[in-house]
Design an enzyme around this catalytic site. Sequence first.
Site, mmCIF file in Angstrom:
data_model
loop_
_atom_site.group_PDB
_atom_site.id
_atom_site.type_symbol
_atom_site.label_atom_id
_atom_site.label_comp_id
_atom_site.label_asym_id
_atom_site.label_seq_id
_atom_site.Cartn_x
_atom_site.Cartn_y
_atom_site.Cartn_z
ATOM 1 N N HIS A 33 0.826 -1.226 0.000
ATOM 2 C CA HIS A 33 0.000 0.000 0.000
ATOM 3 C C HIS A 33 0.856 1.271 0.000
ATOM 4 C CE1 HIS A 33 -4.152 -1.645 0.479
ATOM 5 N NE2 HIS A 33 -3.467 -2.695 0.884
ATOM 6 N N SER A 66 -8.989 -17.725 -26.775
ATOM 7 C CA SER A 66 -8.107 -18.011 -25.648
ATOM 8 C C SER A 66 -8.474 -19.353 -25.064
ATOM 9 C CB SER A 66 -8.247 -16.950 -24.558
ATOM 10 O OG SER A 66 -7.496 -17.377 -23.427
ATOM 11 N N GLY A 122 -6.595 -14.544 -11.311
ATOM 12 C CA GLY A 122 -7.228 -14.176 -10.050
ATOM 13 C C GLY A 122 -6.477 -14.678 -8.826
ATOM 14 N N ASP A 172 1.675 -3.609 -11.272
ATOM 15 C CA ASP A 172 1.411 -4.798 -12.086
ATOM 16 C C ASP A 172 2.042 -4.698 -13.470
ATOM 17 O OD1 ASP A 172 -0.144 -5.184 -9.891
ATOM 18 O OD2 ASP A 172 -2.059 -5.313 -10.946
HETATM 19 P P1 ADP Z 1 -5.165 -11.278 -11.739
HETATM 20 O O1 ADP Z 1 -4.656 -10.134 -12.526
HETATM 21 O O2 ADP Z 1 -4.771 -11.227 -10.286
HETATM 22 O O3 ADP Z 1 -4.838 -12.613 -12.334
HETATM 23 P P2 ADP Z 1 -7.656 -10.140 -12.536
HETATM 24 O O4 ADP Z 1 -9.063 -10.369 -12.115
HETATM 25 O O5 ADP Z 1 -7.126 -8.757 -12.488
HETATM 26 O O6 ADP Z 1 -6.754 -11.160 -11.706
HETATM 27 O O7 ADP Z 1 -7.468 -10.616 -14.045
HETATM 28 C C1 ADP Z 1 -7.891 -11.910 -14.441
HETATM 29 C C2 ADP Z 1 -8.629 -11.803 -15.768
HETATM 30 O O8 ADP Z 1 -7.681 -11.547 -16.838
HETATM 31 C C3 ADP Z 1 -9.321 -13.069 -16.162
HETATM 32 O O9 ADP Z 1 -10.577 -13.185 -15.540
HETATM 33 C C4 ADP Z 1 -9.419 -12.909 -17.674
HETATM 34 O O10 ADP Z 1 -10.506 -12.070 -18.015
HETATM 35 C C5 ADP Z 1 -8.113 -12.180 -18.022
HETATM 36 N N1 ADP Z 1 -7.089 -13.134 -18.448
HETATM 37 C C6 ADP Z 1 -5.938 -13.452 -17.809
HETATM 38 N N2 ADP Z 1 -5.229 -14.386 -18.495
HETATM 39 C C7 ADP Z 1 -5.950 -14.666 -19.589
HETATM 40 C C8 ADP Z 1 -5.775 -15.543 -20.702
HETATM 41 N N3 ADP Z 1 -4.702 -16.329 -20.829
HETATM 42 N N4 ADP Z 1 -6.744 -15.556 -21.657
HETATM 43 C C9 ADP Z 1 -7.823 -14.756 -21.538
HETATM 44 N N5 ADP Z 1 -8.044 -13.940 -20.521
HETATM 45 C C10 ADP Z 1 -7.134 -13.872 -19.558
HETATM 46 MG MG MG Z 2 -5.196 -8.085 -12.222
#
Ligand code: ADP
Ligand code: MG
Length: 379
Positions: A33, A66, A122, A172
């Site tokens: 933070h 994807s 996630g 990030d």
């Molecule tokens: P984090 O960034 O912590 O993994 P987020 O909720 O910010 O979690 O992002 C996850 C989202 O990013 C997924 O729900 C999807 O929509 C997208 N995403 C991540 N990797 C892929 C992938 N390989 N193909 C398609 N979408 C993806």
């Molecule tokens: Mg994210």
Amino acid sequence: MQQKIAALFKEIHGREPAVVTRAPGRIEFIGNHTDYNGGTVLGASIDRGVWVAVAPREDAKRNFFSLFTGETVTLDAAVSLKQTDGTSWINYPLGVIAALPAFGLQAPQGFDYVAMSDLPTGAGLSSSAAIELASGLAFLAITGQHADRETLVKIGKHAENHFVGVPCGILDQGVSGFGKANHLVFIDCRGPRFDTVPLPGDAHFWIFNTHTKHALVDGLYAARHRECMEAAKVLGVSLLVEATPAQVDGAKGKLSADAYKRAKHVVEEIARVDQTVQVLEKGDLAAVGALLTASHRSSQTLFGNSTEELDFLVDTLAATPNVFGARLTGGGFGGAVMALASADFGDAQAQAVADAYEKKYGARPDILHMLTGDGAQVV
Ligand code: ADP
Ligand code: MG
């Protein structure tokens, strides 16, 4: 993965990709933070990420595929609206396309697209930044354009903030963009300014994801943000980064009990980031580990964003041989703990930590073992 995605592209779209890119996920190493307080943070780009393959088309069709959903979605290049149904993952590449003109760059027209990943989504490893940066690099390549790393990072952040609608800081995308194997990425959030710091060889990352999440997490983040800004105002600074630990202590009587604790965490955490850089330069991973655990204790007692489950994992890991240190990683109020360990810490020890956790909480954390990896690149 490189051959795999090229083969998958051929299977889905019946031809070769014009470009394959890859961008890594990241771990918040230390600096909890601190970003919105104008502070510094260290992140690790990891050896897992998202791969994207793209080839331009003659027409204005955009075919997205994807393995994440396993289906192809076709959109016309004229469609730039946010998707709200089950295909909302497309908002990451679409958001990147929408961001390009804001940086004086051209958006691609029609193309075929495939994304593939070995990064859990996630899990706090920022798969979202990885898909943004891999997509951004691919779109630049098929339009014959070039952007420097900082612009690529800002395009990804712009997509996430303004199109997807997630108010993430620069960590990030910054780490995914500037990452380097066997290094950590240092970010001064005020510039922002990016740098890399060598990480000594025997540094292994272990993530224990509890899958717990506080029901009120959004409201709690907002409250912490408000408390930090309130403290800055009382201290007469625009952001807490401008205050010293001595100033915060001196203002204790003027700050509410909570605002004092939040401010104390932030200024001391920023100092810990600097100390971490110093001990890294000496190659002293034991000292780095002590700072990581101290960061966790500060989140636990001052910033108030830990949970009993995360504390249990940190306590258990800190008492385990070959672990240098452990801390919650990410926003807190649930989520994951990161441990920095030597090569002598192995799966058996990690499973023993998970056993102890399961015995107490009736659920098992996911365990991920990672090393550092390179930042976003055309492969
Ligand atoms: P984090 O960034 O912590 O993994 P987020 O909720 O910010 O979690 O992002 C996850 C989202 O990013 C997924 O729900 C999807 O929509 C997208 N995403 C991540 N990797 C892929 C992938 N390989 N193909 C398609 N979408 C993806
Ligand atoms: Mg994210």
